[in-house]
Design a protein around this motif. Structure first.
Motif, short mmCIF file in Angstrom:
data_model
loop_
_atom_site.label_atom_id
_atom_site.label_comp_id
_atom_site.label_asym_id
_atom_site.label_seq_id
_atom_site.Cartn_x
_atom_site.Cartn_y
_atom_site.Cartn_z
N MET A 58 0.83 -1.21 0.00
CA MET A 58 0.00 0.00 0.00
C MET A 58 0.87 1.26 0.00
SD MET A 58 -3.38 -0.62 2.35
CE MET A 58 -2.60 -1.34 3.77
N ILE A 59 1.92 1.25 0.80
CA ILE A 59 2.82 2.40 0.85
C ILE A 59 3.46 2.61 -0.53
CG2 ILE A 59 5.01 3.24 1.80
CD1 ILE A 59 4.14 1.93 4.48
N GLY A 60 3.85 1.53 -1.17
CA GLY A 60 4.43 1.63 -2.50
C GLY A 60 3.45 2.22 -3.50
N ARG A 61 2.20 1.80 -3.43
CA ARG A 61 1.19 2.35 -4.34
C ARG A 61 0.93 3.82 -4.05
NH1 ARG A 61 -1.19 -2.79 -3.38
NH2 ARG A 61 -2.72 -1.90 -1.94
N LEU A 62 0.89 4.19 -2.78
CA LEU A 62 0.68 5.60 -2.43
C LEU A 62 1.84 6.47 -2.93
CD1 LEU A 62 -0.72 5.27 1.20
CD2 LEU A 62 -1.96 6.07 -0.83
N ARG A 63 3.04 5.98 -2.80
CA ARG A 63 4.20 6.74 -3.29
C ARG A 63 4.13 6.88 -4.81
NH1 ARG A 63 8.72 4.11 0.68
NH2 ARG A 63 8.29 5.48 2.44
N ALA A 64 3.71 5.82 -5.48
CA ALA A 64 3.59 5.88 -6.94
C ALA A 64 2.53 6.89 -7.34
CB ALA A 64 3.25 4.48 -7.49
N LEU A 65 1.44 6.95 -6.59
CA LEU A 65 0.39 7.93 -6.88
C LEU A 65 0.88 9.37 -6.67
CD1 LEU A 65 -2.78 6.26 -5.32
CD2 LEU A 65 -2.30 6.64 -7.76
N GLU A 66 1.73 9.57 -5.65
CA GLU A 66 2.26 10.90 -5.37
C GLU A 66 3.14 11.40 -6.52
OE1 GLU A 66 4.41 10.61 -1.71
OE2 GLU A 66 2.63 10.98 -0.49
N GLN A 67 3.81 10.50 -7.19
CA GLN A 67 4.73 10.88 -8.24
C GLN A 67 4.02 11.20 -9.55
OE1 GLN A 67 7.55 7.70 -8.44
NE2 GLN A 67 8.52 8.24 -6.49
N HIS A 68 2.77 10.86 -9.67
CA HIS A 68 2.02 11.14 -10.92
C HIS A 68 1.34 12.43 -10.87
CE1 HIS A 68 2.43 6.73 -11.54
NE2 HIS A 68 2.71 7.19 -12.78
#
Length: 68
Positions: A58-68
């Motif tokens: 989940m943390i990885g997905r949240l970080r990926a969303l922040e970068q978009h």
């Protein structure tokens, strides 16, 4: 040894045998409890690892969303 001394000794031996049998039963019971606790611990560790992996994903997905 007279008869009363032999009887007293036989009584002591009988008590020791009974005590030994009781301790063997208690030991077997405690070993079973230890096995049960070890199994429960392993299950809890597995659940903990699964939860950790889900949180990390989940943390990885949240970080990926922040970068978009």
């Amino acid at each position: 040894m007279d008869q009363s001394e032999l009887q007293a000794l036989a009584d002591k031996v009988d008590r020791l045998i009974a005590r030994c049998e009781k301790l063997e039963q208690e030991n077997a019971s405690m070993r079973q409890m230890q096995d049960d606790w070890n199994r429960e611990r392993a299950q809890l560790m597995q659940k903990n690892d699964l939860a950790r992996n889900k949180i990390e994903a989940m943390i990885g997905r949240l970080r990926a969303l922040e970068q978009h």
